[in-house]
Write an enzyme that holds these catalytic residues in place. Structure first.
Site, mmCIF file in Angstrom:
data_model
loop_
_atom_site.group_PDB
_atom_site.id
_atom_site.type_symbol
_atom_site.label_atom_id
_atom_site.label_comp_id
_atom_site.label_asym_id
_atom_site.label_seq_id
_atom_site.Cartn_x
_atom_site.Cartn_y
_atom_site.Cartn_z
ATOM 1 C CB CYS A 2 42.070 57.357 70.629
ATOM 2 S SG CYS A 2 41.941 57.414 68.833
ATOM 3 N NE ARG A 27 45.822 55.139 74.693
ATOM 4 C CZ ARG A 27 46.544 54.088 74.736
ATOM 5 N NH1 ARG A 27 47.509 53.755 75.486
ATOM 6 N NH2 ARG A 27 46.128 53.299 73.781
ATOM 7 C CD1 TRP A 74 47.036 59.624 65.796
ATOM 8 C CD2 TRP A 74 47.654 61.337 66.793
ATOM 9 N NE1 TRP A 74 48.014 60.027 65.057
ATOM 10 C CE2 TRP A 74 48.558 61.181 65.662
ATOM 11 C CE3 TRP A 74 47.731 62.537 67.388
ATOM 12 C CZ2 TRP A 74 49.460 62.171 65.131
ATOM 13 C CZ3 TRP A 74 48.769 63.461 67.078
ATOM 14 C CH2 TRP A 74 49.603 63.143 65.979
ATOM 15 C CG ASN A 100 42.792 53.187 70.683
ATOM 16 O OD1 ASN A 100 43.146 53.860 69.557
ATOM 17 N ND2 ASN A 100 43.755 52.737 71.641
ATOM 18 N N GLY A 101 41.180 52.029 67.783
ATOM 19 C CA GLY A 101 41.594 51.461 66.809
ATOM 20 C C GLY A 101 41.177 51.719 65.346
ATOM 21 C CD GLU A 483 66.384 58.789 60.993
ATOM 22 O OE1 GLU A 483 66.599 59.956 60.180
ATOM 23 O OE2 GLU A 483 65.641 59.034 62.188
ATOM 24 C CE LYS A 487 65.979 60.343 65.035
ATOM 25 N NZ LYS A 487 65.504 60.708 64.133
ATOM 26 C CD GLU A 490 66.832 64.494 66.105
ATOM 27 O OE1 GLU A 490 66.135 65.491 66.072
ATOM 28 O OE2 GLU A 490 66.414 63.482 65.834
ATOM 29 C CG HIS A 506 85.716 60.203 46.857
ATOM 30 N ND1 HIS A 506 86.378 60.181 45.661
ATOM 31 C CD2 HIS A 506 84.811 59.011 46.707
ATOM 32 C CE1 HIS A 506 86.097 59.074 44.877
ATOM 33 N NE2 HIS A 506 85.347 58.217 45.516
ATOM 34 C CE LYS A 605 57.560 64.340 66.822
ATOM 35 N NZ LYS A 605 58.748 63.532 66.483
HETATM 36 C C1 AGP Z 1 63.750 63.873 63.377
HETATM 37 O O1 AGP Z 1 64.411 63.212 64.554
HETATM 38 C C2 AGP Z 1 63.717 65.380 63.654
HETATM 39 N N1 AGP Z 1 63.052 65.531 64.691
HETATM 40 C C3 AGP Z 1 63.388 66.095 62.378
HETATM 41 O O2 AGP Z 1 64.681 65.997 61.575
HETATM 42 C C4 AGP Z 1 61.943 65.946 61.530
HETATM 43 O O3 AGP Z 1 62.288 64.564 61.059
HETATM 44 C C5 AGP Z 1 61.730 67.008 60.816
HETATM 45 O O4 AGP Z 1 61.636 68.264 61.504
HETATM 46 C C6 AGP Z 1 60.680 66.674 59.704
HETATM 47 O O5 AGP Z 1 59.707 66.638 60.599
HETATM 48 P P1 AGP Z 1 58.183 66.151 59.746
HETATM 49 O O6 AGP Z 1 58.437 64.832 59.455
HETATM 50 O O7 AGP Z 1 57.144 66.281 60.805
HETATM 51 O O8 AGP Z 1 57.963 66.865 58.684
#
Ligand code: AGP
Length: 610
Positions: A2, A27, A74, A100-101, A483, A487, A490, A506, A605
């Protein structure tokens, strides 16, 4: 995480507080509030949502005075709601606090204070601090002592600002595990969670250390330890440029959040490990204990990064708890008419708690009478509210579109859940204790990986010219391959593909040549030799290999062209470490391509639409 701001001086406090909260929104931004001490006592204003909502509410109230505190939240305990919005106060409205904490012993203190007839207005852990100060003040009749005695009773973390309902204004600030900065001005002084909101007023900043508290007035400040020892440490001059202050001195939120990894592990684990019994203490599962005990099958759903975390969780729970687990993209699960029953548990992983497909998957499971458990980072989010139980990440707000610190936290939560399920089934005391010990070692081990940041940056420069990258992993690092590739995809727009190393022969191997390098995740685990064979097959076809290996591995560089190293840990914890160099690698690849990692094209996001 926060944001706290406090002011005491010769100017009207409110505009300074609101501007400070705007600069602290990164924050936390689910609700905000202010308290201003004026001639008619302390006036407060609170609002759910961003600081702008609070500012417009303040226009309709008179909050005049030259001392005040503010807070942008938060949520960790208690959903975003006006009653849970700081500043909180005590029964007599004598003390106003912004915290905050996480207070670990808040429940026992709340019980004790309730017995002493304190009335609580919120579900937060923070509010107990105000009532504790009120209680201590009854005996001490001295604000500083009352705060000191109250703080000595807390277990957990706090960055705290306390403002009494008295004039001239005074603020007491204290720190234990969450930052507090004191801004020193001319005839005015400031308190804040960090230097960000102070920069428009002063660059002279004194950072409190754990176990210290400061009394701040317009005329000066004094710092003591909780053991009453005077602290004479000098202030620092902040050199940050104004434009990157929102990121705490980092050039991008992405890098800031990757570097928060160690702190995120500590906060995710806080209060949840019982070391001596090798147990996980997960408060949010109380009302589904029986269902967890009866669970004969688990389905874990999620999207994107959350789906990758699910895959790691599958291996952990099957190996250590002996429960069959299926993992499925939420967007498939919700349409395929899954066969569910009362002995199935559906776990939904979502950082935002608002991803449409994951939320619909939860609803589909509930329609079929199946128990649901949410793993989310947003308190009070839709998935947090609609699942039957949940475990919060406590990772703090993740602002960058790239999910990095949340992924680390999701994996740690899944380890805790595995311990919770496993210890009442087949996981031995010694296994539980070993996992608990290794979990506690993780923050330091992640810090060690950061020491290779220069090398990672150099390798990103070398690999940024390629249009295609293959990520290979096996078993616990099968998901790490996907994963790591996500990264890169995207943020840098390089075509990066995750592939189970066993699958390579395969089909995928047809693509390998000198223009298609491979990132091989090859820590010393039960599948290390298999991974070495894959690397040999790639090298035999002219492919370049960057390996992620265990520090001290002498064999890897006989095969790979480049290597990054992670400290040794349990195989089930290796994906938590292995992903860190890959997050940094993706970040620096993106910079090499002159792109903004915080705001990649076409992405949001949180995908709240289907
Ligand atoms: C991950 O870097 C992406 N921004 C995206 O795949 C994300 O993980 C996915 O949209 C799921 O989001 P969530 O965890 O908020 O459900």
């Amino acid at each position: 995480m926060c944001g706290i701001i406090g002011y005491v001086g010769e100017k009207e406090a409110l505009p300074i507080l609101l501007d400070g909260l705007r600069r602290l929104e990164y924050r936390g931004y689910d609700s905000a509030g202010v308290a201003v001490a004026g001639k008619k006592g302390v006036k407060t204003a609170r609002a759910i949502g961003k600081v702008a909502v609070l500012a417009s509410r303040c226009e309709r109230k008179t909050l005049s005075g030259m001392a005040g505190i503010g807070h942008t939240r938060w949520a960790t305990h208690g959903k975003p709601a006006t009653r849970n919005t700081h500043p909180h106060t005590d029964c007599t409205k004598s003390f106003f606090i912004a915290h905050n904490g996480i207070i670990e012993n808040h429940e026992e203190l709340r019980t004790e204070l309730t017995k002493k007839r304190h009335i609580f207005k919120s579900e937060t852990d923070s509010e107990i601090i105000a009532h504790l100060i009120e209680e201590e003040y009854r005996d001490a009749q001295n604000l500083e002592k009352a705060v000191q005695f109250a703080l000595l009773r807390l277990r957990g973390t706090y960055g705290l600002a306390v403002m009494p309902n008295v004039l001239p204004g005074k603020i007491i600030a204290a720190r234990m595990g969450a930052p507090i900065a004191i801004g020193l001005g001319e005839g005015e002084n400031f308190v804040a969670s960090d230097a960000v909101p102070l920069l428009p007023h002063t660059r002279t900043v004194l950072y409190l250390e754990d176990g210290e508290m400061a009394v701040v007035t317009a005329k000066g400040h004094a710092v003591r330890t909780l053991q009453n020892k005077l602290v004479t440490r000098g202030a620092e001059m902040i050199e940050w440029s104004a434009d990157n202050t929102q990121k705490g001195g980092f050039p991008h939120f992405t890098l800031k959040e990757i570097r928060e990894g160690p702190e995120v592990v500590r906060n995710t684990l806080r209060g949840r490990l019982i070391m001596e019994n090798g147990l996980a203490n997960l408060g949010g599962l109380q009302n589904i204990t029986q269902s967890l005990h009866n669970a004969k099958r688990i389905i874990i759903v999620g999207c994107g990064t959350a789906l990758h975390a699910a895959r790691v969780g599958e291996y952990m729970i099957e190996e250590y708890a002996g429960i069959p687990v299926e993992v499925e993209s939420a967007s498939e699960f919700r349409y395929r008419k899954p066969v569910l029953d009362k002995e199935t548990l559906v776990i939904a992983i979502s950082q935002s708690g608002e991803t449409a497909d994951t939320l619909e998957a939860v609803r589909e499971a509930k329609r079929k009478g199946t128990m649901t458990l949410g793993v989310t980072n947003a308190v009070g989010s839709s998935i947090a509210r609609e699942t039957d139980a949940g475990i919060y990440n406590h990772a703090g707000p993740e602002v960058s579109v790239l999910s990095t610190k949340a992924y680390i936290s999701q994996l740690v939560v899944l380890v805790l859940l595995t311990m919770h399920l496993g210890r009442e089934r087949q996981m031995s005391l010694s296994a539980g204790k070993r996992i608990a010990k290794e979990l506690e070692e993780l923050p330091k081990k992640i810090e060690k990986i950061f020491a290779q940041e220069k090398e990672i940056k150099k390798l990103a420069k070398k690999y940024a010219k390629y249009e295609h990258l293959l990520y290979l992993g096996r078993k616990y690092n099968f998901a790490t391959a996907f994963e790591g590739a996500l990264k890169v995809k995207e943020a840098s727009y390089i075509h990066a593909e995750g592939c189970g190393a066993g699958e390579m022969k395969h089909g995928f191997i047809a693509l390998i040549d000198k223009n298609f390098p491979t990132i091989a995740i090859t820590p010393e685990t039960s599948v290390y030799d298999k991974m070495l064979s894959n690397i040999q097959e790639i090298k035999a076809r002219g492919g370049r290999v960057l390996a992620v290996a265990t520090e001290g591995d002498r064999r890897i560089m006989r095969l790979a062209d480049d290597a990054l190293y992670i400290p040794k840990t349990l195989e089930m914890l290796s994906p938590i470490l292995a992903v860190v160099p890959l997050q940094l690698f993706a970040y620096y690849l993106t910079l090499e391509r002159r792109l903004d990692p915080d705001r990649p094209r076409n992405l949001a996001k949180s995908v709240t639409v289907e």
